[in-house]
Write a protein that holds these residues in place. Structure first.
Motif, mmCIF file in Angstrom:
data_model
loop_
_atom_site.group_PDB
_atom_site.id
_atom_site.type_symbol
_atom_site.label_atom_id
_atom_site.label_comp_id
_atom_site.label_asym_id
_atom_site.label_seq_id
_atom_site.Cartn_x
_atom_site.Cartn_y
_atom_site.Cartn_z
ATOM 1 N N LEU A 1 33.385 -97.470 14.549
ATOM 2 C CA LEU A 1 32.981 -96.870 15.550
ATOM 3 C C LEU A 1 31.687 -95.669 14.723
ATOM 4 C CD1 LEU A 1 33.271 -95.230 18.146
ATOM 5 C CD2 LEU A 1 35.087 -94.435 18.298
ATOM 6 N N LYS A 2 30.625 -95.280 15.314
ATOM 7 C CA LYS A 2 30.100 -94.381 15.291
ATOM 8 C C LYS A 2 29.463 -93.184 16.792
ATOM 9 C CE LYS A 2 27.500 -96.177 11.016
ATOM 10 N NZ LYS A 2 26.458 -96.949 10.616
ATOM 11 N N ILE A 3 30.028 -91.804 16.569
ATOM 12 C CA ILE A 3 29.780 -91.085 17.845
ATOM 13 C C ILE A 3 28.269 -89.856 17.278
ATOM 14 C CG2 ILE A 3 30.864 -89.534 19.129
ATOM 15 C CD1 ILE A 3 32.819 -90.804 18.266
ATOM 16 N N GLY A 4 27.825 -90.060 18.441
ATOM 17 C CA GLY A 4 26.032 -89.762 18.260
ATOM 18 C C GLY A 4 25.505 -88.705 19.568
ATOM 19 N N THR A 5 24.581 -88.400 19.898
ATOM 20 C CA THR A 5 23.597 -88.275 21.209
ATOM 21 C C THR A 5 23.111 -88.967 21.606
ATOM 22 O OG1 THR A 5 24.931 -85.946 20.348
ATOM 23 C CG2 THR A 5 23.158 -86.114 21.680
ATOM 24 N N CYS A 6 22.799 -88.852 22.610
ATOM 25 C CA CYS A 6 21.483 -90.154 22.780
ATOM 26 C C CYS A 6 21.019 -89.415 23.899
ATOM 27 C CB CYS A 6 21.932 -90.858 23.123
ATOM 28 S SG CYS A 6 22.452 -91.438 25.116
ATOM 29 N N PHE A 7 19.246 -89.379 24.249
ATOM 30 C CA PHE A 7 18.549 -89.340 24.914
ATOM 31 C C PHE A 7 18.390 -90.143 26.206
ATOM 32 C CE2 PHE A 7 17.016 -86.060 22.122
ATOM 33 C CZ PHE A 7 17.784 -84.650 22.400
ATOM 34 N N VAL A 8 18.482 -89.733 27.844
ATOM 35 C CA VAL A 8 18.396 -91.002 28.289
ATOM 36 C C VAL A 8 17.842 -90.434 29.778
ATOM 37 C CG1 VAL A 8 20.357 -90.801 29.305
ATOM 38 C CG2 VAL A 8 19.468 -93.337 29.554
ATOM 39 N N GLU A 9 17.289 -91.711 30.415
ATOM 40 C CA GLU A 9 16.201 -91.346 31.703
ATOM 41 C C GLU A 9 17.605 -90.628 32.304
ATOM 42 O OE1 GLU A 9 15.229 -95.048 34.178
ATOM 43 O OE2 GLU A 9 14.787 -95.643 32.095
ATOM 44 N N PRO A 10 16.944 -89.882 33.909
ATOM 45 C CA PRO A 10 17.391 -89.289 34.643
ATOM 46 C C PRO A 10 18.392 -90.294 35.330
ATOM 47 C CG PRO A 10 14.955 -88.816 34.793
ATOM 48 C CD PRO A 10 15.489 -89.318 33.416
ATOM 49 N N SER A 11 17.724 -91.183 35.516
ATOM 50 C CA SER A 11 18.085 -92.444 37.123
ATOM 51 C C SER A 11 19.890 -93.047 36.822
ATOM 52 C CB SER A 11 17.346 -93.168 36.977
ATOM 53 O OG SER A 11 17.207 -94.331 35.424
ATOM 54 N N VAL A 12 20.101 -92.139 35.378
ATOM 55 C CA VAL A 12 21.342 -92.873 35.558
ATOM 56 C C VAL A 12 22.353 -91.336 35.963
ATOM 57 C CG1 VAL A 12 21.209 -94.236 33.419
ATOM 58 C CG2 VAL A 12 21.539 -91.571 33.196
ATOM 59 N N TRP B 1 10.965 -95.180 25.565
ATOM 60 C CA TRP B 1 10.997 -93.823 25.303
ATOM 61 C C TRP B 1 12.009 -92.760 26.681
ATOM 62 C CZ3 TRP B 1 9.088 -91.880 29.659
ATOM 63 C CH2 TRP B 1 7.835 -92.966 30.287
ATOM 64 N N VAL B 2 11.939 -91.749 26.005
ATOM 65 C CA VAL B 2 12.157 -90.531 27.106
ATOM 66 C C VAL B 2 11.521 -89.377 27.201
ATOM 67 C CG1 VAL B 2 14.308 -89.923 28.050
ATOM 68 C CG2 VAL B 2 14.847 -91.554 26.616
ATOM 69 N N ALA B 3 11.174 -88.982 28.366
ATOM 70 C CA ALA B 3 10.246 -87.813 28.858
ATOM 71 C C ALA B 3 11.385 -86.579 28.382
ATOM 72 C CB ALA B 3 9.648 -87.884 30.303
ATOM 73 N N ALA B 4 11.113 -85.712 27.272
ATOM 74 C CA ALA B 4 11.780 -84.469 26.965
ATOM 75 C C ALA B 4 12.023 -83.461 27.501
ATOM 76 C CB ALA B 4 10.788 -83.650 25.715
ATOM 77 N N PRO B 5 11.321 -82.859 28.507
ATOM 78 C CA PRO B 5 11.868 -82.328 30.250
ATOM 79 C C PRO B 5 12.541 -83.103 30.805
ATOM 80 C CG PRO B 5 9.005 -82.313 29.570
ATOM 81 C CD PRO B 5 9.900 -83.514 29.112
ATOM 82 N N THR B 6 12.707 -84.086 31.140
ATOM 83 C CA THR B 6 13.341 -84.741 32.212
ATOM 84 C C THR B 6 15.269 -85.557 31.884
ATOM 85 O OG1 THR B 6 12.070 -86.528 32.221
ATOM 86 C CG2 THR B 6 12.195 -85.248 33.998
ATOM 87 N N ALA B 7 14.471 -85.326 30.149
ATOM 88 C CA ALA B 7 16.099 -86.181 29.946
ATOM 89 C C ALA B 7 17.898 -85.761 29.974
ATOM 90 C CB ALA B 7 15.797 -86.498 28.502
#
Length: 535
Positions: free
Chosen positions: A473-484, A432-438
């Motif tokens: 190749l498929k291009i999309g959008t992802c949400f990732v944790e802020p540590s990156v 999962w990823v937290a929405a406010p900080t993703a």
């Protein structure tokens, strides 16, 4: 033991070259010998400094060490010219006025002998004069060649008076306009090995038929004679290994350049996130035989997975998001949970992962009507969030088209990072990823470039291009944790439960872009196994 890797600087290296590099360098390493990186730069019409620089970077990236032995065939041009003069004086070489087309017509076939050139019996004096004038630039391109005088009836076509020098008025990337005659590969190859003191000339099987000519030149010159040994070229499923086809794929717009992560070029593999350690293990695993064979691409994928499993930091990212609202979690609260960076590396440490009321999970991790053996989230079902809490789905929110857009859940505050105090168990654990900080990032999902294991397996009238994989190749959008945040291009991660990803070189501080290096499991191998199952 003294070996060498002799690339022509007219293209970028590919995974097949990695095999050749590690055969030559690996054997030298095993026997405590020497290894040269030598550029076979004998054709100024196709060679560029760009390729020289790229090859040096690729070979160094693979982990080889050539010490101070970075060599160029063009540095030996004067010596090779003198040796050619020696052969002329011995009556073993002559200047020929036939055009390339005429030579081809007179060469003969596998079953019929060739026809001798009408200029084969020129005197030594005339040949020396003409060859000197060729070097001086008196004649236009293609007007004359220097040929070895061997045997036009030889069953080996390569022994039928092969060309040693051609006239080419072209700028050389290293020699400039100093030369206008350039040695053929067959003439230069053995000479270079001899000059450098190479003990074993290890090359691919297509040069086996050239070996008698390699030997003939060295024996006639009476110079140091290395030993040539051949091995099969690398052939791998779902890809092509051809410079010509690389050019067609790039110029045809089927890929985005030689460094496209779908290409088997080393520059493409590096951009995709492959490691040199994984490629070296792949070369070790496939071994070395005399037999021609085709290696399944999943062997390479497995090597990449095994290596990245040990070194890649774990993070959580969501590619196909479904919003989850925890109804009983404080609306403004954000807490920091402890997460392990890599369970395979005790020195990797841990990080903090934000947790909030609103989260994103993968759409595939929820089913309104779950099938048998589906242990993830469903109405009324409880699962664990990785490093977090147990949550339970209590409501499903849909839009006007009946599509699920949001899940309402509750969380159990007594289950943070562990089991429930009352002993109840759950079977599913979700990332999962937290929405406010993703962080929002672009994600590029790469797959095999060709649908069929053999791209040349095609219908009549089609070409290998017909077998290109439209979903490579498929291009999309992802949400990732802020540590990156702030990570640099080339950094590799495991997106938990999704696969291994690498930060692309065209990422910016404001826009991260991730390339999928490889999935966590090899679905292609399973698909092919099922397709080939009898019945």
């Amino acid at each position: 033991m003294h070996t060498r890797f002799p690339p022509e600087p007219n293209a970028y290296l590919h995974i097949g070259h990695a095999k050749a590099i590690w055969i030559n360098y690996g054997i030298a390493l095993d026997f405590g010998g020497l290894f040269n990186l030598r550029f076979d730069d004998t054709n100024p019409l196709k060679e560029e400094q760009e390729f020289v620089d790229g090859i040096i970077e690729d070979v160094r990236w693979l982990g080889t060490d050539w010490g101070d032995r970075l060599c160029f065939a063009s540095d030996y041009f004067e010596q090779m010219y003198e040796w050619a003069v020696d052969l002329i004086k011995k009556g073993k070489a002559f200047v020929c006025d036939l055009s390339a087309e005429e030579m081809g017509q007179m060469r003969g076939t596998l079953t019929t002998p060739g026809t001798e050139s009408p200029w084969r019996d020129r005197s030594v004096e005339e040949n020396l004069d003409l060859f000197a004038r060729m070097r001086a630039g008196e004649f236009p391109d293609g007007a004359r060649t220097l040929r070895a005088k061997i045997d036009m009836a030889s069953p080996n076509i390569h022994m039928r008076d092969p060309v040693m020098y051609r006239i080419r008025h072209a700028e050389h990337h290293r020699q400039g306009d100093k030369w206008c005659i350039y040695p053929s590969y067959d003439w230069a190859h053995g000479n270079e090995d001899s000059i450098e003191g190479v003990t074993h000339s290890l090359c691919s099987l297509e040069y086996e038929i050239h070996r008698p000519l390699y030997d003939w030149f060295l024996d006639e010159l009476g110079i140091y004679h290395p030993r040539q040994i051949e091995f099969p070229r690398l052939k791998m499923t779902h890809t092509v290994m051809s410079k010509r086809r690389f050019i067609e794929l790039v110029k045809g717009g089927h890929v985005d350049g030689y460094d496209d992560p779908r290409m088997p070029t080393l520059i493409g593999m590096r951009r995709r996130g492959y490691t040199p350690e994984a490629i070296r293990e792949f070369c070790r695993r496939i071994g070395l035989t005399k037999a021609d064979s085709v290696i399944e691409v999943h062997v390479l994928d497995d090597c990449v997975r095994e290596d990245l499993n040990k070194r890649a930091l774990r993070v959580m990212g969501v590619i196909n998001p479904l919003k989850v609202v925890l109804l009983n979690y404080p609306a403004e609260q954000i807490e920091q949970l402890d997460a392990i960076n890599n369970p395979e590396d005790p020195d990797a440490g841990s990080r903090k992962v934000p947790f909030a009321r609103e989260l994103y999970i993968e759409q595939d991790d929820f089913r309104e009507e779950p099938p048998p053996k589906f242990f993830r989230l469903a109405p009324g079902r409880e699962v664990r969030l990785r490093y977090g809490y147990f949550i339970k789905c209590v409501d499903v929110v849909k839009d006007e088209n009946g599509q699920i857009v949001e899940l309402h859940c509750t969380y159990d505050p007594e289950t943070r990072g562990g089991d429930a105090p009352d002993g109840r168990k759950v079977k599913g654990t979700l990332h999962w990823v937290a929405a406010p900080t993703a962080l929002t990032a672009e994600v590029r999902l790469y797959d095999h470039l060709f649908m069929k294991a053999d791209p040349d397996e095609m219908e009549e009238g089609e070409s290998y291009i017909s077998n290109l994989n439209p979903d490579s190749l498929k291009i999309g959008t992802c949400f990732v944790e802020p540590s990156v945040a702030g990570t640099v291009p080339g950094t590799r991660y495991q997106f938990e439960r999704l696969g291994y990803f690498c930060v692309d070189q065209d990422s910016t501080p404001g826009q991260l872009r991730f390339n999928r290096t490889v999935t966590l499991r090899d679905s292609w191998a399973k698909t092919e196994k099922a397709a080939n199952k009898p019945g």
